[in-house]
Design a protein around this motif. Structure first.
Motif, PDB file in Angstrom:
ATOM      1  N   LYS A  14      79.875 -70.071  95.444  1.00  0.00           N
ATOM      2  CA  LYS A  14      78.912 -69.472  95.796  1.00  0.00           C
ATOM      3  C   LYS A  14      79.360 -67.792  95.096  1.00  0.00           C
ATOM      4  O   LYS A  14      79.354 -66.738  95.505  1.00  0.00           O
ATOM      5  N   ILE A  15      79.816 -68.033  93.745  1.00  0.00           N
ATOM      6  CA  ILE A  15      80.157 -66.786  93.227  1.00  0.00           C
ATOM      7  C   ILE A  15      79.114 -65.772  92.979  1.00  0.00           C
ATOM      8  O   ILE A  15      77.857 -66.128  92.673  1.00  0.00           O
ATOM      9  N   GLN A  16      79.252 -64.651  93.061  1.00  0.00           N
ATOM     10  CA  GLN A  16      78.546 -63.426  93.051  1.00  0.00           C
ATOM     11  C   GLN A  16      77.860 -63.162  91.419  1.00  0.00           C
ATOM     12  O   GLN A  16      78.697 -63.128  90.595  1.00  0.00           O
ATOM     13  N   GLN A  17      76.562 -62.979  91.380  1.00  0.00           N
ATOM     14  CA  GLN A  17      76.132 -62.556  89.947  1.00  0.00           C
ATOM     15  C   GLN A  17      76.099 -60.873  89.990  1.00  0.00           C
ATOM     16  O   GLN A  17      75.694 -60.409  90.889  1.00  0.00           O
ATOM     17  N   GLY A  18      76.407 -60.489  88.924  1.00  0.00           N
ATOM     18  CA  GLY A  18      76.605 -58.810  88.895  1.00  0.00           C
ATOM     19  C   GLY A  18      76.653 -58.365  87.499  1.00  0.00           C
ATOM     20  O   GLY A  18      76.491 -57.219  87.307  1.00  0.00           O
ATOM     21  N   LEU A  19      77.072 -59.126  86.495  1.00  0.00           N
ATOM     22  CA  LEU A  19      77.217 -58.663  84.892  1.00  0.00           C
ATOM     23  C   LEU A  19      75.982 -58.593  84.252  1.00  0.00           C
ATOM     24  O   LEU A  19      75.190 -59.641  84.284  1.00  0.00           O
ATOM     25  N   LYS A  20      75.561 -57.620  83.520  1.00  0.00           N
ATOM     26  CA  LYS A  20      74.300 -57.491  83.034  1.00  0.00           C
ATOM     27  C   LYS A  20      74.786 -57.254  81.441  1.00  0.00           C
ATOM     28  O   LYS A  20      75.488 -56.103  81.318  1.00  0.00           O
ATOM     29  N   LEU A  21      74.485 -58.005  80.554  1.00  0.00           N
ATOM     30  CA  LEU A  21      75.011 -58.009  79.092  1.00  0.00           C
ATOM     31  C   LEU A  21      73.851 -57.528  78.375  1.00  0.00           C
ATOM     32  O   LEU A  21      72.635 -58.156  78.350  1.00  0.00           O
ATOM     33  N   SER A  22      74.227 -56.529  77.495  1.00  0.00           N
ATOM     34  CA  SER A  22      73.263 -55.961  76.461  1.00  0.00           C
ATOM     35  C   SER A  22      73.764 -56.291  75.038  1.00  0.00           C
ATOM     36  O   SER A  22      74.649 -55.504  74.691  1.00  0.00           O
ATOM     37  N   SER A  56      78.148 -56.386  68.568  1.00  0.00           N
ATOM     38  CA  SER A  56      78.582 -55.544  69.482  1.00  0.00           C
ATOM     39  C   SER A  56      77.477 -55.251  70.641  1.00  0.00           C
ATOM     40  O   SER A  56      76.400 -55.790  70.565  1.00  0.00           O
ATOM     41  N   GLY A  57      78.052 -54.731  71.828  1.00  0.00           N
ATOM     42  CA  GLY A  57      77.140 -54.477  72.949  1.00  0.00           C
ATOM     43  C   GLY A  57      77.820 -53.813  74.070  1.00  0.00           C
ATOM     44  O   GLY A  57      78.733 -53.486  73.933  1.00  0.00           O
ATOM     45  N   ILE A  58      77.185 -53.893  75.371  1.00  0.00           N
ATOM     46  CA  ILE A  58      77.663 -53.577  76.455  1.00  0.00           C
ATOM     47  C   ILE A  58      77.669 -54.393  77.601  1.00  0.00           C
ATOM     48  O   ILE A  58      76.505 -55.161  77.830  1.00  0.00           O
ATOM     49  N   VAL A  59      78.581 -54.343  78.488  1.00  0.00           N
ATOM     50  CA  VAL A  59      78.429 -55.075  79.807  1.00  0.00           C
ATOM     51  C   VAL A  59      78.386 -54.155  80.879  1.00  0.00           C
ATOM     52  O   VAL A  59      79.332 -53.220  81.064  1.00  0.00           O
ATOM     53  N   LEU A  60      77.605 -53.987  81.727  1.00  0.00           N
ATOM     54  CA  LEU A  60      77.433 -53.427  82.791  1.00  0.00           C
ATOM     55  C   LEU A  60      77.673 -54.196  84.400  1.00  0.00           C
ATOM     56  O   LEU A  60      77.285 -55.341  84.375  1.00  0.00           O
ATOM     57  N   ASN A  61      78.689 -53.605  85.117  1.00  0.00           N
ATOM     58  CA  ASN A  61      78.796 -54.393  86.214  1.00  0.00           C
ATOM     59  C   ASN A  61      77.860 -53.730  87.409  1.00  0.00           C
ATOM     60  O   ASN A  61      78.147 -52.393  87.880  1.00  0.00           O
ATOM     61  N   ALA A  62      76.810 -54.273  87.718  1.00  0.00           N
ATOM     62  CA  ALA A  62      75.862 -53.952  88.726  1.00  0.00           C
ATOM     63  C   ALA A  62      76.092 -54.304  90.008  1.00  0.00           C
ATOM     64  O   ALA A  62      75.371 -54.269  91.184  1.00  0.00           O
TER      65      ALA A  62
END
Length: 360
Positions: free
Chosen positions: A227-235, A250-256
């Motif tokens: 039951k790993i938590q989801q939270g990474l948003k990749l652009s 290139s891009g950005i990863v947001l920890n939501a």
């Protein structure tokens, strides 16, 4: 051939179906011939299948055609028919062939005989294998690195409704009718959430195998019950080729999520300009590699060798604490458009201000 066919039967019965870019499983578009291939190259029963048809015809180039398919049992017939162009001839196309797409949808488990007809004449015939398993082989490819060693690369997708981990890939090398070697490796991503994918990269450590034909299959995986938590948003913000030809992403990863993430890894599969072949599979950690809750981090990835044509990245991200929540590709023209709109708005405001000053 009997040995190879026996292996096919065993893999089908196990539900760990394989694909290939060669032999009866070949799906490479060859210039100078009408052909058909499928994406994914080895679908599961839950995959949405698309047929890609290569046709040489000026009428087709002018889009004056019809295309349909008929499925009868395990026989799939693709029909392409051209029409007379009213009022003149079609201009000469820039390429010697054109590629057509036809959505097929989902197919049941088994082996399908696929036939391509152009104006009633059969032009090609291949087989399509649909797996009973949960892991589809979306596409494969091969490249040679700077040291002259061959690599088998590809993209695999989890079509299950639950996360999976430790997805093992089996690459078999074929000489004539015999499988002469098997190599196993894991996908670059440790955990695959439902409907997400990962690349893989196999170094072919024997020169004797580097030029052999091969096929790929999903060998095994484990259902992830943690039951790993989801939270990474990749652009994914940009992809380009450097002056030396190296492909860059290139891009950005947001920890939501509400927890911190460490060792955030980004995995990208680089597809060719047709979207059907894999050029490279690459990964790198974000900079910095740890992302606090609510914060973001950049990433820049580079290909293993110079890429001479346009490519499209398909990226995913993970960390030991968090799985991917969402991915997106930002249009590269978005920022200039925003700047232009902002500048235009500023100019309008200045103009209105001048009008007020001149007309109190």
């Amino acid at each position: 051939m009997k040995t190879l066919l026996l292996l096919i039967t065993v893999f089908l019965s196990l539900g760990t179906i394989f694909t290939a870019t060669n032999l009866a499983f070949s799906q490479e578009m060859q210039p100078g011939q009408e052909n058909i291939q499928f994406i994914p190259v080895v679908p599961t029963e839950k995959s949405s299948v698309t047929a890609l048809i290569q046709v040489f015809s000026l009428d087709i180039y002018c889009t004056n055609y019809t295309i349909d398919h008929v499925l009868s049992g395990h026989v799939l017939v693709m029909n392409v028919k051209t029409k007379t162009i009213p009022g003149g001839k079609c201009p000469m196309p820039a390429e010697s062939y054109v590629s057509l797409r036809q959505g097929i949808g989902q197919l049941g488990f088994g082996t399908y005989d696929v036939k391509l007809f152009i104006n009633g004449t059969q032009k090609a015939a291949i087989k399509l294998y649909v797996s009973q398993g949960q892991i589809e082989i979306t596409a494969t490819g091969k490249y040679t690195d700077k040291q002259g060693d061959a690599h088998i690369v590809g993209d695999v997708k989890n079509t299950a409704s639950y996360p999976v981990r430790l997805v093992q890939i089996d690459v078999s090398f074929v000489n004539g009718d015999e499988v002469v070697a098997d190599k196993k490796l894991y996908t670059t991503m440790a955990v695959l959430m439902p409907q997400t994918s990962s690349g893989f990269d196999l170094l072919v450590d024997s020169k004797n195998l580097s030029n052999m034909k091969y096929f790929v299959r999903a060998d095994s995986f484990l259902k992830d019950t943690s039951k790993i938590q989801q939270g990474l948003k990749l652009s994914t913000e940009s992809s380009w080729q450097s002056s030396s030809g190296i492909g860059m992403v290139s891009g950005i990863v947001l920890n939501a999520a509400n927890i911190n993430a460490s060792q955030v890894k980004v995995v990208c599969v680089l597809y060719d300009q047709t979207g059907t072949g894999v050029l490279d599979s690459i990964f790198e950690y974000t900079n910095p590699s740890s992302i606090a809750s609510g914060q973001s981090s950049d990433f820049v990835l580079s290909s293993h060798y110079p890429i001479t044509s346009q490519f499209t990245p398909n990226c995913n991200a993970e960390s030991p604490q968090l799985a991917i929540l969402s991915t997106e590709t930002v249009p590269e023209f978005a920022m200039p458009v925003i700047v232009f709109v902002a500048s235009l708005t500023f100019m309008i405001l200045i103009k209105k201000s001048l009008q007020i000053v001149n007309n109190p």
